[in-house]
Design a protein around this motif. Structure first.
Motif, PDB file in Angstrom:
ATOM      1  N   TYR A 169      -0.197  -0.249 -10.945  1.00 42.55           N
ATOM      2  CA  TYR A 169      -0.143   0.295  -9.584  1.00 42.55           C
ATOM      3  C   TYR A 169       1.195   0.985  -9.340  1.00 42.55           C
ATOM      4  O   TYR A 169       1.246   2.122  -8.846  1.00 42.55           O
ATOM      5  N   THR A 202       0.837  -1.202   0.000  1.00 43.17           N
ATOM      6  CA  THR A 202       0.000   0.000   0.000  1.00 43.17           C
ATOM      7  C   THR A 202       0.870   1.251   0.000  1.00 43.17           C
ATOM      8  O   THR A 202       2.029   1.222   0.424  1.00 43.17           O
ATOM      9  N   VAL A 203       0.278   2.358  -0.445  1.00 41.97           N
ATOM     10  CA  VAL A 203       0.998   3.627  -0.469  1.00 41.97           C
ATOM     11  C   VAL A 203       1.366   4.063   0.951  1.00 41.97           C
ATOM     12  O   VAL A 203       2.460   4.600   1.179  1.00 41.97           O
ATOM     13  N   SER A 204       0.492   3.812   1.905  1.00 43.26           N
ATOM     14  CA  SER A 204       0.789   4.210   3.284  1.00 43.26           C
ATOM     15  C   SER A 204       2.023   3.478   3.814  1.00 43.26           C
ATOM     16  O   SER A 204       2.840   4.062   4.540  1.00 43.26           O
ATOM     17  N   VAL A 238       2.233   4.900  -8.446  1.00 39.94           N
ATOM     18  CA  VAL A 238       2.988   5.273  -7.246  1.00 39.94           C
ATOM     19  C   VAL A 238       4.206   6.127  -7.600  1.00 39.94           C
ATOM     20  O   VAL A 238       4.624   6.989  -6.816  1.00 39.94           O
ATOM     21  N   LEU A 258       5.624   9.442  -5.415  1.00 45.31           N
ATOM     22  CA  LEU A 258       6.718   8.908  -4.596  1.00 45.31           C
ATOM     23  C   LEU A 258       7.863   8.406  -5.479  1.00 45.31           C
ATOM     24  O   LEU A 258       8.209   7.220  -5.457  1.00 45.31           O
ATOM     25  N   VAL A 282       4.498   2.405   1.987  1.00 45.28           N
ATOM     26  CA  VAL A 282       5.641   3.009   1.296  1.00 45.28           C
ATOM     27  C   VAL A 282       6.043   4.309   1.985  1.00 45.28           C
ATOM     28  O   VAL A 282       7.225   4.555   2.266  1.00 45.28           O
TER      29      VAL A 282
END
Length: 205
Positions: free
Chosen positions: A138, A110-112, A142, A146, A114
Motif C-alpha cells: 500500500y 487512506t489516501v484522502s 502511495v 504522493l 494523506v
C-alpha cells in the motif's frame, strides 16, 4: 528536534501499567540503541511514566502515543513528551498538535487522509494500522502520486516484517512492540529488552 522519523529506524510502542517499570524499561531501550520511546496513553500510569522517563533517563526522547484529544496533547507536553503520535486526526486535534511546539505524527490509513494532511502542510504521519491497512504494498503505491508524504507505519509489524517497510523511500521509521515481549516485561528482564532493542536498532532504513 523537528522530526520523529530520523531518530531511529524503530520506535518502541510502550504500554506501561506500573510507573516503577518506566525508568528501567526506558534505560534498557536507550542502551539498546532505541532512544525514541512512544508511551501510549492507554493506562492510568502513562503520563507519570512520561514524566519520570523525561526526568531520569538521559538519552531518551520520550513521546506520547494514542493522543486523541486536544486535552491529551496539553497533558502530554506538560508531562515532558517531546513528540506526539495519534492513531487518527481531526481538525481540532491537528490544531492542538500543531500548537504544541513539539513534532507530531497524525495517523492516516487512506489516501484522502494523506492528501488532507498535505493540504495542511503536514508531510510526516503515522500509517496505522499498517498491516491491516495494506502493508508495504500500500505504501509503495502511495509513494508514486504522493512522494512528499513520509510515514512511520505502526500496527502488526514484527521483526520479520519491519525490513520490507524500512526499504521503502517514503518510510522513515516503524513503530513496534516486538522488543517488548510480555513475558520479559512481567519478569522485569531488562537485559532481554536491551538485547532485543539492539537487534531492532541494527535494522537499516
Amino acid at each position: 528536534m523537528t522530526s520523529v522519523l530520523g531518530l531511529a529506524p524503530v520506535v518502541p510502542v510502550v504500554v506501561i501499567d506500573d510507573v516503577a517499570d518506566a525508568v528501567p524499561l526506558a534505560r534498557a531501550l536507550v542502551a539498546g540503541g532505541l532512544p525514541a520511546i512512544e508511551v501510549t496513553l492507554r493506562t492510568a500510569a502513562a503520563l507519570e511514566a512520561i514524566r519520570v522517563i523525561a526526568a531520569e533517563v538521559p538519552g531518551a526522547v520520550v513521546g506520547a502515543g494514542t493522543v486523541v484529544t486536544p486535552g491529551a496533547v496539553a497533558d502530554s507536553v506538560a508531562a515532558g513528551a517531546r513528540f506526539l503520535v495519534s492513531p487518527g486526526w481531526t481538525e481540532a486535534l491537528l490544531s492542538a498538535m500543531r500548537d504544541s511546539g513539539v513534532p507530531f505524527l497524525p495517523g492516516v490509513s487512506t489516501v484522502s487522509e494523506v492528501v488532507a494532511l498535505l493540504e495542511n502542510g503536514v508531510t510526516e504521519m503515522k500509517f496505522f494500522p499498517a498491516e491491516a491497512a495494506g502493508g508495504p504494498a500500500y505504501l509503495k503505491s502511495v509513494s508514486g502520486p504522493l512522494p512528499q508524504a513520509r510515514f512511520c507505519p505502526t500496527g502488526g509489524i514484527t521483526a520479520a516484517k519491519a525490513p520490507a517497510y524500512l526499504a521503502l523511500p517514503n518510510v522513515g521509521c516503524v513503530g513496534g512492540t516486538w522488543m517488548l515481549p510480555p513475558d520479559a516485561l512481567a519478569a522485569k528482564d531488562w537485559a532481554r529488552v536491551e538485547a532485543l532493542a539492539r537487534e531492532a536498532s541494527a535494522l537499516r532504513r
